[in-house]
Design a protein around this motif. Sequence first.
Motif, PDB file in Angstrom:
ATOM      1  N   ILE A 129       0.844  -1.203   0.000  1.00  0.00           N
ATOM      2  CA  ILE A 129       0.000   0.000   0.000  1.00  0.00           C
ATOM      3  C   ILE A 129       0.877   1.251   0.000  1.00  0.00           C
ATOM      4  CG2 ILE A 129      -2.045  -0.975   1.115  1.00  0.00           C
ATOM      5  CD1 ILE A 129      -1.006   0.302   3.723  1.00  0.00           C
ATOM      6  N   VAL A 130       0.325   2.293  -0.561  1.00  0.00           N
ATOM      7  CA  VAL A 130       1.067   3.557  -0.631  1.00  0.00           C
ATOM      8  C   VAL A 130       1.382   4.012   0.791  1.00  0.00           C
ATOM      9  CG1 VAL A 130       0.883   5.981  -1.301  1.00  0.00           C
ATOM     10  CG2 VAL A 130      -0.003   4.207  -2.798  1.00  0.00           C
ATOM     11  N   GLY A 131       2.606   4.470   0.996  1.00  0.00           N
ATOM     12  CA  GLY A 131       3.006   4.986   2.309  1.00  0.00           C
ATOM     13  C   GLY A 131       3.851   3.999   3.080  1.00  0.00           C
ATOM     14  N   LEU A 132       3.817   2.714   2.675  1.00  0.00           N
ATOM     15  CA  LEU A 132       4.605   1.719   3.410  1.00  0.00           C
ATOM     16  C   LEU A 132       6.099   1.905   3.124  1.00  0.00           C
ATOM     17  CD1 LEU A 132       3.400  -0.295   5.303  1.00  0.00           C
ATOM     18  CD2 LEU A 132       3.452  -2.013   3.515  1.00  0.00           C
ATOM     19  N   ALA A 133       6.415   2.217   1.878  1.00  0.00           N
ATOM     20  CA  ALA A 133       7.817   2.432   1.510  1.00  0.00           C
ATOM     21  C   ALA A 133       8.161   3.913   1.638  1.00  0.00           C
ATOM     22  CB  ALA A 133       8.043   1.976   0.078  1.00  0.00           C
ATOM     23  N   GLN A 134       9.331   4.175   2.177  1.00  0.00           N
ATOM     24  CA  GLN A 134       9.791   5.565   2.298  1.00  0.00           C
ATOM     25  C   GLN A 134      11.017   5.764   1.419  1.00  0.00           C
ATOM     26  OE1 GLN A 134      10.392   6.312   6.480  1.00  0.00           O
ATOM     27  NE2 GLN A 134       8.292   5.702   6.969  1.00  0.00           N
ATOM     28  N   ASP A 135      11.070   6.922   0.756  1.00  0.00           N
ATOM     29  CA  ASP A 135      12.147   7.179  -0.210  1.00  0.00           C
ATOM     30  C   ASP A 135      13.532   7.173   0.427  1.00  0.00           C
ATOM     31  OD1 ASP A 135      10.310   7.354  -2.128  1.00  0.00           O
ATOM     32  OD2 ASP A 135      10.217   9.546  -2.187  1.00  0.00           O
ATOM     33  N   ASP A 136      13.616   7.526   1.715  1.00  0.00           N
ATOM     34  CA  ASP A 136      14.941   7.626   2.337  1.00  0.00           C
ATOM     35  C   ASP A 136      15.416   6.303   2.926  1.00  0.00           C
ATOM     36  OD1 ASP A 136      13.043   7.556   4.298  1.00  0.00           O
ATOM     37  OD2 ASP A 136      13.929   9.132   5.533  1.00  0.00           O
ATOM     38  N   ARG A 137      14.697   5.208   2.641  1.00  0.00           N
ATOM     39  CA  ARG A 137      15.132   3.900   3.145  1.00  0.00           C
ATOM     40  C   ARG A 137      15.468   2.987   1.979  1.00  0.00           C
ATOM     41  NH1 ARG A 137      10.543   2.680   7.670  1.00  0.00           N
ATOM     42  NH2 ARG A 137       9.390   2.059   5.818  1.00  0.00           N
ATOM     43  N   SER A 138      16.375   2.040   2.232  1.00  0.00           N
ATOM     44  CA  SER A 138      16.708   1.063   1.194  1.00  0.00           C
ATOM     45  C   SER A 138      15.523   0.124   1.010  1.00  0.00           C
ATOM     46  CB  SER A 138      17.939   0.254   1.620  1.00  0.00           C
ATOM     47  OG  SER A 138      17.595  -0.555   2.734  1.00  0.00           O
ATOM     48  N   ARG A 139      15.596  -0.686  -0.063  1.00  0.00           N
ATOM     49  CA  ARG A 139      14.515  -1.639  -0.297  1.00  0.00           C
ATOM     50  C   ARG A 139      14.381  -2.596   0.896  1.00  0.00           C
ATOM     51  NH1 ARG A 139      12.609  -6.463  -2.628  1.00  0.00           N
ATOM     52  NH2 ARG A 139      14.539  -7.566  -2.287  1.00  0.00           N
ATOM     53  N   ALA A 140      15.527  -3.107   1.368  1.00  0.00           N
ATOM     54  CA  ALA A 140      15.492  -4.055   2.491  1.00  0.00           C
ATOM     55  C   ALA A 140      14.890  -3.390   3.727  1.00  0.00           C
ATOM     56  CB  ALA A 140      16.900  -4.559   2.794  1.00  0.00           C
ATOM     57  N   ASP A 141      15.233  -2.133   3.958  1.00  0.00           N
ATOM     58  CA  ASP A 141      14.697  -1.434   5.128  1.00  0.00           C
ATOM     59  C   ASP A 141      13.200  -1.192   4.989  1.00  0.00           C
ATOM     60  OD1 ASP A 141      17.146  -1.434   6.291  1.00  0.00           O
ATOM     61  OD2 ASP A 141      17.579   0.689   5.956  1.00  0.00           O
ATOM     62  N   ASN A 142      12.742  -0.988   3.766  1.00  0.00           N
ATOM     63  CA  ASN A 142      11.306  -0.828   3.561  1.00  0.00           C
ATOM     64  C   ASN A 142      10.570  -2.145   3.730  1.00  0.00           C
ATOM     65  OD1 ASN A 142      10.785   1.931   3.108  1.00  0.00           O
ATOM     66  ND2 ASN A 142      11.693   1.793   1.071  1.00  0.00           N
ATOM     67  N   VAL A 143      11.205  -3.230   3.305  1.00  0.00           N
ATOM     68  CA  VAL A 143      10.549  -4.537   3.429  1.00  0.00           C
ATOM     69  C   VAL A 143      10.483  -4.966   4.895  1.00  0.00           C
ATOM     70  CG1 VAL A 143      10.820  -7.002   2.897  1.00  0.00           C
ATOM     71  CG2 VAL A 143      11.103  -5.302   1.093  1.00  0.00           C
ATOM     72  N   VAL A 144      11.543  -4.662   5.673  1.00  0.00           N
ATOM     73  CA  VAL A 144      11.585  -5.061   7.094  1.00  0.00           C
ATOM     74  C   VAL A 144      11.717  -3.794   7.943  1.00  0.00           C
ATOM     75  CG1 VAL A 144      12.624  -6.683   8.733  1.00  0.00           C
ATOM     76  CG2 VAL A 144      12.851  -7.086   6.287  1.00  0.00           C
ATOM     77  N   PRO A 145      10.657  -3.014   8.064  1.00  0.00           N
ATOM     78  CA  PRO A 145      10.786  -1.701   8.705  1.00  0.00           C
ATOM     79  C   PRO A 145      11.064  -1.771  10.204  1.00  0.00           C
ATOM     80  CG  PRO A 145       8.497  -2.143   8.160  1.00  0.00           C
ATOM     81  CD  PRO A 145       9.295  -3.243   7.549  1.00  0.00           C
ATOM     82  N   CYS A 146      10.716  -2.871  10.862  1.00  0.00           N
ATOM     83  CA  CYS A 146      10.992  -2.953  12.313  1.00  0.00           C
ATOM     84  C   CYS A 146      12.494  -2.963  12.547  1.00  0.00           C
ATOM     85  CB  CYS A 146      10.353  -4.197  12.915  1.00  0.00           C
ATOM     86  SG  CYS A 146      10.781  -5.719  12.063  1.00  0.00           S
TER      87      CYS A 146
END
Length: 714
Positions: A206-223
Motif C-alpha cells: 500500500i502507498v506509504g509503506l515504503a519511504q524514499d529515504d530507506r533502502s529496499r530491504a529497510d522498507n521490506v523489514v521496517p521494524c
Amino acid sequence: MKLTINGRQVNAREGQSVLDAALDAGIFIPHLCKHPDLEAVGGCRLCMVEIDGDTEPVCACKTTAREGMRVEVGGEHAERVRRMAMELILATHPTDCTGCLKYGMCELQSMYQFMGVSPTRWHVKSRPVATDDSNPLITHMFTRCIRCGRCVRACRELRGVGVLDYQHTPDGIRIGTDGGVSLEKAGCRFCGACVEVCPTGSIVDIVGLAQDDRSRADNVVPCRSGCPAHTDVPRYLRHVKNGEWERATAVVREKVPFPETLGSICVHPCEDSCKRNGLTAPLSICRLKRSAAVRDTGEWKARVRHDRLTGRRVAVVGAGPAGLTAALYLAEKGHRVSVFEANEKAGGQMRYGIPAYRLSDATVDNEVAIIREISQGSDDEPRVELLCGRHVGDPAGLLTQGYDAVLVSVGTHAGARLPMEGSDLDGVYVNTDFLKRARLGEPFDASGRVVVLGGGNVAYDCARTAVRLGAQKVDVACLESLDKMTSTAEERAEASEEGVELHDAYSFVSLNESEPGSGRVGSVTLHKIARFYFDENHRPVTELVEDGELALAADHVIFAVGQRPEGTDQMGLELTHGPYVATDDELATSMEGVWAAGDCVTGTKSVVAAIEQGREAAVSIDRFLGGDGDITEQLTEREEGPDRLGPAPQSFYEGRVSPQFAPAGERVCTFEVFECPFSEDEATAEASRCLQCDLRLRLQTPRLWTDYEEVSAR
Ligand code: FES
C-alpha cells in the motif's frame, strides 16, 4: 552436460531447463511467467526458442537441456511467436506506465522495451477494473495484471498459504480469493511474497509503506530499520515463536549488550514501524525481547568475539549504556578498557534515571556483570575494568596517563529548572535529582500534593515515583496537547490507573508561595492554550484560551522539562548547542584521541539510541587504534527456512497478547517491577503474530536483460 545456445557451448546441470542453462551462462532469453524461485509453467510464451531437429519452437523454461542439444534463441519462428505473445499481453495492459508504482522496475516494461514492441499496439482492449485497496498492507491493481500466475504459485508453493487463485469474474479471469472474500477472511499471512514476485505493478505494498529515504530491504523489514541498533527483529521473533530463548537472545545480543534492560524499558521505535500497525496492532517486540532474555542460559557466550590483545588501552568516561557498549566491543577487538564512573555503580540513566519499578537494580547488575565476564579472553582477565566512584573531568589528562584513546559518554544528568517566577522556592525539584534520590533509597519529600511539569516519559517517571513515595495527589501538566505528547500512551494509561491526573495544553505561568513570605511552594498557576507552535525564527508561540487560568495546589513541584550534560564545559572540548559535545560523523571530538557518544552528544534520546552510539564509537576508536572496525558477530547459527507458513489460524488476526501486571492498587505501594515477563505460552502466541516480512528478502530478484552479457533475441 554440454549444449549449444546461439552457437556458444554452455554447461547445464542434469534436469536443468534450457532457459535456466542459458541465463546461468549469461545468455538472455525473454521470460515473464518464470521466476527464479518458482517452478516454470510455460504460460507467457516469451521464452520461445528453436531446437535443432524440432519443427516448432518450444518454451525454453519447460524444455529440459540435453547433451549436444543445439538451441537458437532469435530464430524467425521463435521470434514470431514471442512477439505475438507480447502483443497479447500488452493488449489489456494500461499504457500509463509513468503512473505505475513499479515504473523503472517493471519486468514487463523492461521486456517490451527489449523486444521493441511498440506501445501503440496495445491500447485497444485496455479497460479499467476497479483497484482493490480494501485489504491491509496490499493493494491489487487488476488492470496491470498479466495473469502470469507468479503470485498464485508463490502463495501456494512457496508459502503453503494458498489464498490466491485464478477466478472467473464478469470482467474476465482475475487473480483473487475464492468467493472474492477479503485477504483476512481467506487466511492470508500478509507475508508479501505475492508482492515480491509480481513482475508488474499489479500487486503492490500500500502507498506509504515504503519511504524514499530507506533502502529496499529497510522498507521490506521496517521494524529492523526502525530499531536504532538494527536488531534483527523478525529473526529473533521466529526463535521466540519456537521457544528457542537462548537463540533469540543471541540474535539480540549480536547488536546490543542489554537485552533484558531494553526488553523492560525500551521506547521501542521498532513497534511504531511494525507493519502490523496496519493489521490489528503491532507486535509486542519489546516485551518479547524480555521474555527471551529472562529465560536465557548464555549458550551464546561461547561464540563471543575475542580478538588477540592489541596492547592498546582505552579510557571510557561514564558507565551508561553508550560507554559500556563501547567498552564491550572495544574489549572484543582486543583492547583493554577502563571505565570511569562518577557514581557508586555502573549503569548511568538505566540505574539512576529510570525508576526501579520499571527496571530493577538486579537486572542492571546482571547485564553489567555479563559485559565484564564476556570481555574476558580464554587466557586472560576481564578486559573491561570498572572504576566506580571516580569522577573524571579532564579527558586530556587520561591521554597522558597511558591511554591511547578516550571516550566521553557522560550522559545528561543535570535537570533543567525553567526560569519562571517561583522556580527556586522550597519544595521545587528537578527530575534528575528527584529520580536519582528515589533510586538511591534517599528520596526527597513527596508528601501532600505534587505537580509535575512536563509531558515526556521522564515526567511520568517522576509522577509515578511520587505516587509510590506516598503523595496524596499527583498532577502532570504540559504544554503539548495529548496528541503531541512524547510520553507513550501506555505510560499515560498506567499512570492514570495509579491516580495521576493529566492537564495537557497548558502554559506554565508561575509557582506561588503557600503564604506570602513563606519561601515554600503552595500552588502552580497554569493557563490553557489553544495553539502552540514555533515561528519562522524558531521561537515558541503560545495562543492562550480566554479565561483559561488554572491553579493547582502543590506542596511539591517537579520540573521534568529536559536534561543536559554536566561538566562538559570543563573538558576542553568544543561544545555545541550549549553543553553538548561537538563531534564529527565518526564521533571524534575536537581533541585528537578523544571521542564522545550517547546523550552528551545527541541530547537525551533513549537507551537503545545510546547503545547504537556506543557501537559506532567502538568502530571509530578501533580503526584509530589500527583495527578494521569490524565489530559484527554471529552468536547463533542463521536458521534455514522454514519459508512455508501455512494458512493463518484465526488467532493470527487477534490483537496483542497482554502480560500479567500487578493491579494499580498493589503497585502504587512498592518499587518492585510490576509487569511480569510473558509466560512461555504468552510469548510464543505473541511472536506467532509476526508477519515475518524478512522472508521476502530470501526471494531472488529476477535480473533484467541489461544484466546479461548476451542479448541476441529481439
Ligand atoms: Fe517460459 Fe513464460 S517464461 S513461458
